[in-house]
Design an enzyme around this catalytic site. Structure first.
Site, PDB file in Angstrom:
ATOM      1  N   HIS A  39       0.803  -1.224   0.000  1.00 53.23           N
ATOM      2  CA  HIS A  39       0.000   0.000   0.000  1.00 53.23           C
ATOM      3  C   HIS A  39       0.837   1.275   0.000  1.00 53.23           C
ATOM      4  O   HIS A  39       0.286   2.367  -0.088  1.00 53.23           O
ATOM      5  CB  HIS A  39      -0.942   0.021   1.206  1.00 53.23           C
TER       6      HIS A  39
HETATM    7  C1  UD1 Z   1      -1.770   5.544   6.284  1.00 56.85           C
HETATM    8  C2  UD1 Z   1      -0.404   5.921   6.854  1.00 56.85           C
HETATM    9  C3  UD1 Z   1       0.571   4.773   6.650  1.00 56.85           C
HETATM   10  C4  UD1 Z   1       0.008   3.491   7.227  1.00 56.85           C
HETATM   11  C5  UD1 Z   1      -1.376   3.227   6.643  1.00 56.85           C
HETATM   12  C6  UD1 Z   1      -1.995   1.998   7.271  1.00 56.85           C
HETATM   13  C7  UD1 Z   1       0.201   8.303   6.726  1.00 56.85           C
HETATM   14  C8  UD1 Z   1       1.090   9.259   6.041  1.00 56.85           C
HETATM   15  N1  UD1 Z   1       0.158   7.073   6.175  1.00 56.85           N
HETATM   16  O1  UD1 Z   1      -1.610   5.341   4.889  1.00 56.85           O
HETATM   17  O2  UD1 Z   1       1.782   5.076   7.319  1.00 56.85           O
HETATM   18  O3  UD1 Z   1       0.884   2.436   6.889  1.00 56.85           O
HETATM   19  O4  UD1 Z   1      -2.215   4.354   6.912  1.00 56.85           O
HETATM   20  O5  UD1 Z   1      -3.118   1.592   6.559  1.00 56.85           O
HETATM   21  O6  UD1 Z   1      -0.411   8.632   7.698  1.00 56.85           O
HETATM   22  N2  UD1 Z   1      -9.006   5.562   2.191  1.00 56.85           N
HETATM   23  C9  UD1 Z   1     -10.210   4.925   2.161  1.00 56.85           C
HETATM   24  N3  UD1 Z   1     -10.819   4.634   3.346  1.00 56.85           N
HETATM   25  C10 UD1 Z   1     -10.255   4.941   4.546  1.00 56.85           C
HETATM   26  C11 UD1 Z   1      -9.034   5.612   4.563  1.00 56.85           C
HETATM   27  C12 UD1 Z   1      -8.407   5.901   3.382  1.00 56.85           C
HETATM   28  O7  UD1 Z   1     -10.745   4.625   1.104  1.00 56.85           O
HETATM   29  O8  UD1 Z   1     -10.863   4.621   5.577  1.00 56.85           O
HETATM   30  C13 UD1 Z   1      -8.326   5.855   0.924  1.00 56.85           C
HETATM   31  C14 UD1 Z   1      -8.519   7.267   0.460  1.00 56.85           C
HETATM   32  O9  UD1 Z   1      -8.589   7.254  -0.925  1.00 56.85           O
HETATM   33  C15 UD1 Z   1      -7.228   7.946   0.880  1.00 56.85           C
HETATM   34  C16 UD1 Z   1      -6.217   6.833   0.747  1.00 56.85           C
HETATM   35  O10 UD1 Z   1      -6.933   5.651   1.095  1.00 56.85           O
HETATM   36  O11 UD1 Z   1      -6.940   9.056   0.096  1.00 56.85           O
HETATM   37  C17 UD1 Z   1      -5.022   6.982   1.631  1.00 56.85           C
HETATM   38  O12 UD1 Z   1      -5.414   7.106   3.001  1.00 56.85           O
HETATM   39  P1  UD1 Z   1      -4.446   7.833   4.057  1.00 56.85           P
HETATM   40  O13 UD1 Z   1      -5.007   7.740   5.422  1.00 56.85           O
HETATM   41  O14 UD1 Z   1      -4.121   9.214   3.548  1.00 56.85           O
HETATM   42  O15 UD1 Z   1      -3.113   7.021   3.950  1.00 56.85           O
HETATM   43  P2  UD1 Z   1      -2.856   5.443   3.918  1.00 56.85           P
HETATM   44  O16 UD1 Z   1      -2.353   5.111   2.560  1.00 56.85           O
HETATM   45  O17 UD1 Z   1      -4.012   4.679   4.458  1.00 56.85           O
END
Ligand code: UD1
Length: 381
Positions: free
Chosen positions: A207
């Site tokens: 991811h």
């Molecule tokens: C975040 C953490 C990462 C961790 C990961 C665990 C940061 C910088 N990154 O990454 O260190 O390893 O969580 O999973 O904080 N999204 C959904 N549903 C959700 C949340 C996110 O669909 O409930 C999608 C959205 O499109 C979003 C993308 O995932 O833009 C990324 O989510 P985000 O929380 O920004 O970062 P992660 O890649 O999950």
């Protein structure tokens, strides 16, 4: 003593659970759990709370997704209000996600003592957002709870006052030790549902933006996984970010990895335990496979968790599909890397943290943390 825990993303919840449980058994401790809402899907958030048998967070700040600046800024603003309202004596922050940085900064600016659980890890790769978060949170925190001796060395090399550092072990392993028996009980059902009984299988999780956001990196990695899936079934629970990037790559061949929805914590534990190998870019999975002694190939050029390589069953394969193919072939030919369990990864880290917090809320001589100062602090702000 009123302790405010701040969590935001899936791995945070797994680290919070043992600390919360250990503090719940101590007298004179009031706990408030604030979820920033960085992760909001049921599969990434509520499901994990339910499986950990955690009470629901006291507040959810609904920060949601966005650019790094937008997400961190929204969390910072909302956490500042929550802290002014809750008036904790100490704020506990976990891991290295954007919510962790926002919480440490909001608390430090309000002169509320901060303790960082999983301090001192360093990949020395500043292109990773998590590395920037780790560096900054460790500068802001008053108490640094480290999982392994390398983390202490990193902090000392950066000039950190040794009084602020406490080597307590790996809190994520506490949750594993507690819930592995439950995961094992669930395993026959999981094995049946995923139809895994007849053939060895591997678990894949990817991811990180560096791996999945660029088709020129992700495409060749997926091609290597498609090759590997001729030799064993590959189960690939895809994070929402990864699923979107997979769609852009186009359809996989029928024999390719089986892409499924994100799984709960118990399912991921059970799959790791029974897998022939694990391919990942997750920090937590590098640690869990080390504890379980399962061969792990980490698709990154570096790791902030070197102990999983020096002592554990983890190997780095970079972003190189051929290294991934070769390393997987060695494991399947029974020449995988054996490993041991690092010191203090024993299921008792939450209790050690609770001991330290309840015996002395702050390191000696570091008087920012005294609850008695709280009224004055809030008057000033
Ligand atoms: C975040 C953490 C990462 C961790 C990961 C665990 C940061 C910088 N990154 O990454 O260190 O390893 O969580 O999973 O904080 N999204 C959904 N549903 C959700 C949340 C996110 O669909 O409930 C999608 C959205 O499109 C979003 C993308 O995932 O833009 C990324 O989510 P985000 O929380 O920004 O970062 P992660 O890649 O999950």
């Amino acid at each position: 003593m009123k302790i405010m825990h701040v969590v935001g993303a899936r791995p945070n919840f797994i680290k919070l659970s043992p600390v919360h449980a250990a503090l719940a058994s101590r007298s004179g401790v009031e706990q408030v759990v604030v979820h920033t809402g960085q992760h909001y899907d049921d599969l990434l958030s509520d499901l994990i709370f339910r499986q950990l048998a955690m009470p629901r967070p006291d507040r959810n700040l609904g920060v949601g997704s966005g650019s790094h600046a937008a997400q961190t800024a929204a969390a910072l603003t909302r956490l500042e209000s929550a802290m002014q309202d809750i008036r904790p004596d100490m704020v506990l922050v976990y891991g290295d996600v954007n919510s962790t940085l926002a919480a440490a900064l909001a608390a430090a600016k309000l002169h509320i003592p901060v303790a960082h659980v999983e301090a001192g890890l360093r990949s020395r790769d500043r292109s990773m957002p998590e590395e920037l978060n780790r560096l900054l949170v460790d500068r802001l925190a008053d108490l640094l709870f480290t999982p392994s001796a390398d983390a202490d060395e990193n902090l000392l090399a950066e000039g950190t006052d040794p009084e602020r550092i406490r080597l307590v072990g790996n809190v994520m392993i506490d949750s594993l030790v507690r819930l592995l028996p439950t995961a094992e009980t669930a395993w026959p059902g999981i094995e049946r549902t995923l139809d895994l009984a007849d053939r060895p299988f591997g678990l894949v999780t990817l991811h990180r933006p560096a791996n999945v956001d660029h088709p020129e990196a992700f495409g060749p990695l997926m091609a290597a996984l498609c090759d590997l899936s001729r030799d064993l079934t590959l189960i690939f629970p895809a994070h929402p970010r990864t699923r979107a990037r997979l769609a852009a790559l186009g359809p996989l061949p029928p024999h390719g990895p089986r892409i499924i929805a994100p799984l709960g914590y118990l399912e991921i534990l059970a799959l790791q335990k029974h897998a022939a190998l694990v391919v990942t870019d997750s920090g937590g999975i590098q640690e869990e496979t080390t504890f379980l002694g399962v061969p792990c190939l980490t698709v990154r050029p570096n790791t902030e968790r070197p102990v999983t390589i020096t002592l554990g069953s983890n190997q780095l394969v970079g972003q190189d599909p051929d290294r991934l193919r070769r390393a997987a072939a060695r494991i399947l030919g029974s020449q995988g890397k054996a490993g041991g369990v690092p010191p203090l990864w024993d299921g008792r880290t939450g209790e050690r943290i609770a001991d330290i917090l309840t015996v002395s809320a702050t390191p000696a001589g570091h008087d920012r943390a005294r609850p008695a100062d709280r009224e004055e602090r809030h008057v000033r702000h």
